[in-house]
Design a protein around this motif. Structure first.
Motif, PDB file in Angstrom:
ATOM      1  N   PHE A  33     -12.986   6.975   2.932  1.00  0.00           N
ATOM      2  CA  PHE A  33     -13.556   7.598   1.987  1.00  0.00           C
ATOM      3  C   PHE A  33     -13.361   8.203   0.880  1.00  0.00           C
ATOM      4  CE2 PHE A  33     -16.262   7.232   6.193  1.00  0.00           C
ATOM      5  CZ  PHE A  33     -17.385   6.660   5.858  1.00  0.00           C
ATOM      6  N   ILE A  34     -13.500   7.094  -0.161  1.00  0.00           N
ATOM      7  CA  ILE A  34     -12.592   8.049  -1.313  1.00  0.00           C
ATOM      8  C   ILE A  34     -12.562   9.058  -1.565  1.00  0.00           C
ATOM      9  CG2 ILE A  34     -14.339   7.798  -3.037  1.00  0.00           C
ATOM     10  CD1 ILE A  34     -10.498   7.257  -3.623  1.00  0.00           C
ATOM     11  N   ILE A  35     -14.202   9.817  -1.106  1.00  0.00           N
ATOM     12  CA  ILE A  35     -14.279  11.200  -1.357  1.00  0.00           C
ATOM     13  C   ILE A  35     -13.707  12.216  -1.044  1.00  0.00           C
ATOM     14  CG2 ILE A  35     -16.590  10.820  -2.160  1.00  0.00           C
ATOM     15  CD1 ILE A  35     -17.663  11.988   0.564  1.00  0.00           C
ATOM     16  N   GLU A  36     -12.551  11.736   0.350  1.00  0.00           N
ATOM     17  CA  GLU A  36     -11.849  12.659   1.616  1.00  0.00           C
ATOM     18  C   GLU A  36     -10.145  12.252   1.074  1.00  0.00           C
ATOM     19  OE1 GLU A  36     -14.241  12.775   5.257  1.00  0.00           O
ATOM     20  OE2 GLU A  36     -12.935  11.110   4.679  1.00  0.00           O
ATOM     21  N   PHE A  37     -10.253  11.646  -0.658  1.00  0.00           N
ATOM     22  CA  PHE A  37      -8.858  11.455  -1.065  1.00  0.00           C
ATOM     23  C   PHE A  37      -7.917  13.200  -0.980  1.00  0.00           C
ATOM     24  CE2 PHE A  37      -5.432  11.211  -4.262  1.00  0.00           C
ATOM     25  CZ  PHE A  37      -4.858  10.241  -3.989  1.00  0.00           C
ATOM     26  N   PHE A  38      -8.458  14.261  -1.052  1.00  0.00           N
ATOM     27  CA  PHE A  38      -7.642  15.073  -0.855  1.00  0.00           C
ATOM     28  C   PHE A  38      -7.419  15.633   0.127  1.00  0.00           C
ATOM     29  CE2 PHE A  38      -8.711  14.914  -5.692  1.00  0.00           C
ATOM     30  CZ  PHE A  38      -7.612  15.086  -6.068  1.00  0.00           C
ATOM     31  N   THR A  39      -8.711  15.759   0.697  1.00  0.00           N
ATOM     32  CA  THR A  39      -9.093  16.418   2.355  1.00  0.00           C
ATOM     33  C   THR A  39      -7.975  15.878   3.410  1.00  0.00           C
ATOM     34  OG1 THR A  39     -10.818  15.218   2.785  1.00  0.00           O
ATOM     35  CG2 THR A  39     -10.918  17.799   1.221  1.00  0.00           C
ATOM     36  N   GLU A  40      -8.048  14.650   2.998  1.00  0.00           N
ATOM     37  CA  GLU A  40      -7.299  13.541   4.331  1.00  0.00           C
ATOM     38  C   GLU A  40      -6.165  13.248   3.741  1.00  0.00           C
ATOM     39  OE1 GLU A  40      -8.990  13.251   7.654  1.00  0.00           O
ATOM     40  OE2 GLU A  40     -10.773  14.593   6.679  1.00  0.00           O
ATOM     41  N   ASN A  41      -5.630  13.296   2.394  1.00  0.00           N
ATOM     42  CA  ASN A  41      -4.681  12.942   1.678  1.00  0.00           C
ATOM     43  C   ASN A  41      -4.220  11.639   2.117  1.00  0.00           C
ATOM     44  OD1 ASN A  41      -2.311  13.932   0.681  1.00  0.00           O
ATOM     45  ND2 ASN A  41      -0.713  14.798   2.634  1.00  0.00           N
ATOM     46  N   LEU A  42      -5.451  11.482   1.266  1.00  0.00           N
ATOM     47  CA  LEU A  42      -5.715  10.027   2.153  1.00  0.00           C
ATOM     48  C   LEU A  42      -3.673   9.067   0.935  1.00  0.00           C
ATOM     49  CD1 LEU A  42      -8.389   8.572   1.675  1.00  0.00           C
ATOM     50  CD2 LEU A  42      -7.531   9.131   3.610  1.00  0.00           C
ATOM     51  N   TRP A  43      -3.493   9.586  -0.025  1.00  0.00           N
ATOM     52  CA  TRP A  43      -2.220   8.068  -1.153  1.00  0.00           C
ATOM     53  C   TRP A  43      -1.045   8.657   0.199  1.00  0.00           C
ATOM     54  CZ3 TRP A  43      -1.900   5.794  -4.777  1.00  0.00           C
ATOM     55  CH2 TRP A  43      -0.574   5.898  -5.492  1.00  0.00           C
ATOM     56  N   GLN A  44      -1.226   9.681   0.733  1.00  0.00           N
ATOM     57  CA  GLN A  44      -0.164   9.589   2.037  1.00  0.00           C
ATOM     58  C   GLN A  44      -0.100   9.410   3.207  1.00  0.00           C
ATOM     59  OE1 GLN A  44       2.853  11.021   0.617  1.00  0.00           O
ATOM     60  NE2 GLN A  44       1.856  12.077  -0.620  1.00  0.00           N
ATOM     61  N   THR A  45      -1.726   8.145   3.357  1.00  0.00           N
ATOM     62  CA  THR A  45      -1.373   6.923   4.074  1.00  0.00           C
ATOM     63  C   THR A  45      -0.954   6.124   3.999  1.00  0.00           C
ATOM     64  OG1 THR A  45      -3.438   6.606   3.420  1.00  0.00           O
ATOM     65  CG2 THR A  45      -3.514   8.037   4.870  1.00  0.00           C
ATOM     66  N   LEU A  46      -0.678   5.478   2.771  1.00  0.00           N
ATOM     67  CA  LEU A  46       0.073   4.912   1.404  1.00  0.00           C
ATOM     68  C   LEU A  46       1.725   5.041   1.869  1.00  0.00           C
ATOM     69  CD1 LEU A  46      -1.579   4.499  -1.646  1.00  0.00           C
ATOM     70  CD2 LEU A  46      -1.896   2.735   0.595  1.00  0.00           C
ATOM     71  N   PRO A  47       1.995   3.422   2.720  1.00  0.00           N
ATOM     72  CA  PRO A  47       3.734   3.164   2.145  1.00  0.00           C
ATOM     73  C   PRO A  47       4.297   3.999   1.123  1.00  0.00           C
ATOM     74  CG  PRO A  47       2.737   0.669   2.716  1.00  0.00           C
ATOM     75  CD  PRO A  47       1.945   1.766   2.652  1.00  0.00           C
ATOM     76  N   SER A  48       5.214   4.574   1.695  1.00  0.00           N
ATOM     77  CA  SER A  48       6.216   5.131   0.621  1.00  0.00           C
ATOM     78  C   SER A  48       6.623   4.194  -0.754  1.00  0.00           C
ATOM     79  CB  SER A  48       7.708   6.167   0.917  1.00  0.00           C
ATOM     80  OG  SER A  48       8.063   4.946   1.366  1.00  0.00           O
ATOM     81  N   THR A  49       7.172   2.805  -0.542  1.00  0.00           N
ATOM     82  CA  THR A  49       7.595   2.292  -1.017  1.00  0.00           C
ATOM     83  C   THR A  49       6.242   1.465  -2.108  1.00  0.00           C
ATOM     84  OG1 THR A  49       6.979   0.210   0.575  1.00  0.00           O
ATOM     85  CG2 THR A  49       9.400   0.746   0.614  1.00  0.00           C
ATOM     86  N   TRP A  50       4.745   2.208  -1.536  1.00  0.00           N
ATOM     87  CA  TRP A  50       3.988   1.292  -2.378  1.00  0.00           C
ATOM     88  C   TRP A  50       3.598   2.409  -3.162  1.00  0.00           C
ATOM     89  CZ3 TRP A  50      -0.408  -1.607   0.690  1.00  0.00           C
ATOM     90  CH2 TRP A  50      -0.136  -2.357   1.094  1.00  0.00           C
ATOM     91  N   GLN A  51       3.833   3.807  -2.912  1.00  0.00           N
ATOM     92  CA  GLN A  51       3.268   4.760  -3.648  1.00  0.00           C
ATOM     93  C   GLN A  51       4.214   5.195  -4.809  1.00  0.00           C
ATOM     94  OE1 GLN A  51       3.906   8.856  -1.628  1.00  0.00           O
ATOM     95  NE2 GLN A  51       2.845   7.844   0.051  1.00  0.00           N
TER      96      GLN A  51
END
Length: 555
Positions: A33-51
């Motif tokens: 859920f995009i509303i959990e972007f900060f609460t679930e730290n979603l960006w860090q779930t992506l591969p580091s090379t993607w980030q």
């Protein structure tokens, strides 16, 4: 060629296997859920090379490099990892094309179809009497689908159509008055059914005026029968046919019309009848009578020495079934009735609201429509099947499960988001606003997860503090809740990441929709019926634009 299978049964099964394998691998994107972007730290779930390659791309680049498959000469700001390139390429390759072949590659070219170039709110291809009360999107849909239903009727030899989930009756009127078909419309909302019948009366009045103005005889058409009734997904096809026969559900034009027409023998007139609205017309010295059925049906019954009314109640004639954006399980229910009911010769199914489909894992999803009244003998329960998966093949594939969030994401308008990205619309900040607000809600109420605050009008034009002031009371928190401004500013600076993450999940939306619709095609094939999936509507204008078309083999 129009009603032949799009591809072979083996090709369907192979595609289903590839879809389930791919989606299960990236379920962390479809289920987030995009509303959990900060609460679930979603960006860090992506591969580091993607980030590393995605964190600084612009909005137009996000659209061009991820969502827009029409770009042949992409220019990358940096070297992308092969895993990300493969992810994007596979998502596009597995999803059914959302444009008709002549329009392929023109997804973002125009918001509205060519028929609206002269007038933004009136289709140049639809008669004026069918445009009243009808928004442009619906004008586009009823014209395109109506013509397809007419082709299907011609192909099967049926003159009758049953329109389920008919709403205000816009498609029903075009099929009946515009294309000369005999239509029964079923709508669960009694208010909408009555409104549809009232609009029928207005159209009849317009025809009467046109007839007097031009001083010519206008051939009468069968008048639609509007039924206020709920199609129970747990009922048998016999119960469905019995429901169609129940005359007491019919809404009469005379009861619903806000402007009853004058009764004149020589003009279109309205008569109260237990089977529904009717009118007579004196054509060529002969009086003809219509009562919601084609005159040829009544004439044939009369020639056979039968009472037309009695004949109709003894059996139900063959018909084509249609549903324009039938919500949730309703589309699956209609497909099952099509397969099992001998009277249904063909079907056109346009689905929507995939998140309301029942599954084994989620048998009572939010928004599931319940019966408006206690069950009746015609809607008594039989063995219940879930809305997804329908086919035995998909049901047996590992990883076939689709979460509520994945199915909800499949309802999003990809083309609209491509435009917003290209225009760098201010509306893109809305997801970030809601994600920031979620962090403060969780701080105060850890037990309150993803609480609905509903839409805040023109939220993208407000500063975040004002957005929060309006949103917090909707979840029972004080509007003046102190906000850490330094923390807010830090999260606002990550808006680009929020948009990119949402775009990655949105890239999978057409893939999820493809699996749902392919499952239905395989279900039909397993029951001996070929089908075809047609991207009938302009996807820029009507996001749920696929029509599943099927015809039973000739008897």
């Amino acid at each position: 060629m129009l009603f032949r299978a799009s591809f072979t049964a083996q090709q369907q099964r192979d595609l289903a296997r590839r879809l389930t394998t791919f989606l299960s691998q990236y379920s962390h994107l479809t289920d987030s859920f995009i509303i959990e972007f900060f609460t679930e730290n979603l960006w860090q779930t992506l591969p580091s090379t993607w980030q590393a390659v995605l964190q600084d791309i612009s909005y137009p680049q996000t659209a061009e490099l991820l969502l827009d498959d029409s770009q042949e000469d992409r220019r990358y700001p940096s070297v992308w990892p092969l895993s990300l390139l493969a992810f994007r390429a596979t998502a596009h390759a597995l999803a059914f094309p959302r444009e008709c072949r002549p329009d392929r590659g023109k997804v973002a070219a125009s918001v509205k179809p060519d028929e609206f170039l002269e007038n933004q709110s009136q289709s140049s291809l639809l008669g004026h009497i069918f445009r009243k009360h009808v928004k442009p999107k619906k004008q586009h849909e009823i014209r395109k689908l109506g013509m397809l239903v007419k082709q299907l009727c011609d192909h099967t030899g049926c003159r009758r159509v049953v329109d389920v989930g008919s709403g205000q009756g816009h498609l029903t009127r075009f099929l009946s008055f515009g294309l000369g078909l005999s239509v029964t419309a079923i709508e669960a909302d009694h208010t909408l059914a009555a409104m549809a019948s009232r609009y029928d009366g207005e159209l009849l009045s317009a025809l009467e005026k046109e007839k007097r103005k031009k001083k010519v005889h206008i051939l009468s058409h069968s008048i639609p029968r509007h039924m206020a009734g709920w199609v129970n997904p747990r009922a048998s096809w016999e119960g469905f046919i019995k429901q169609l026969k129940d005359a007491h559900h019919v809404i009469e034009v005379s009861q619903a019309s806000s402007a009853p027409m004058k009764k004149r023998r020589s003009d279109l007139s309205q008569t109260s009848h237990p089977e529904g609205p009717s009118y007579d017309s004196n054509i060529g010295g002969e009086q003809m009578f219509f009562e919601g059925s084609c005159c040829s049906d009544i004439q044939a019954a009369s020639e056979a020495g039968l009472n037309p009314e009695k004949s109709r109640k003894q059996d139900y004639p063959d018909f084509v079934l249609t549903g324009l954006h039938a919500c949730g399980d309703l589309s699956a229910t209609l497909l099952r009735h099509f397969v099992c009911c001998p009277q249904v010769r063909g079907i056109t199914s346009v689905a929507c609201c995939y998140m309301k489909i029942t599954t084994k894992e989620n048998p009572t999803p939010p928004g599931l429509i319940s019966p408006p009244t206690p069950p009746t003998p015609s809607t008594e329960s039989f063995h219940f099947e879930f809305g997804y998966p329908m086919s035995c093949w998909v049901k047996g594939l590992p990883g076939h499960q689709l979460s509520y969030k994945a199915r909800e994401g499949a309802c999003h308008a990809v083309e609209d988001y491509v435009r917003r990205l290209g225009e760098e619309s201010e509306q893109l900040r809305t997801h970030c606003y809601r994600a920031i607000l979620e962090t403060f809600i969780r701080d105060m109420r850890p037990d309150l997860r993803r609480a609905g605050i509903q839409t805040i009008k023109k939220a993208h034009l407000l500063p975040f503090t004002e957005y929060a002031r309006l949103g917090l009371p909707r979840v029972g928190l004080p509007a003046d809740l102190p906000l850490d401004q330094e923390r807010v500013e830090a999260m606002l600076k990550q808006q680009n990441k929020v948009v990119v993450y949402f775009t990655l999940s949105l890239l999978l939306a057409p893939v999820v929709e493809t699996l749902v619709l392919l499952d239905r095609m395989i279900y039909l094939e397993e029951n001996g019926v070929d089908s075809q999936l047609i991207p009938l509507f302009n996807p820029n204008f009507s996001p749920r634009n696929f029509v599943l078309v099927a015809v039973k083999p000739s008897r």
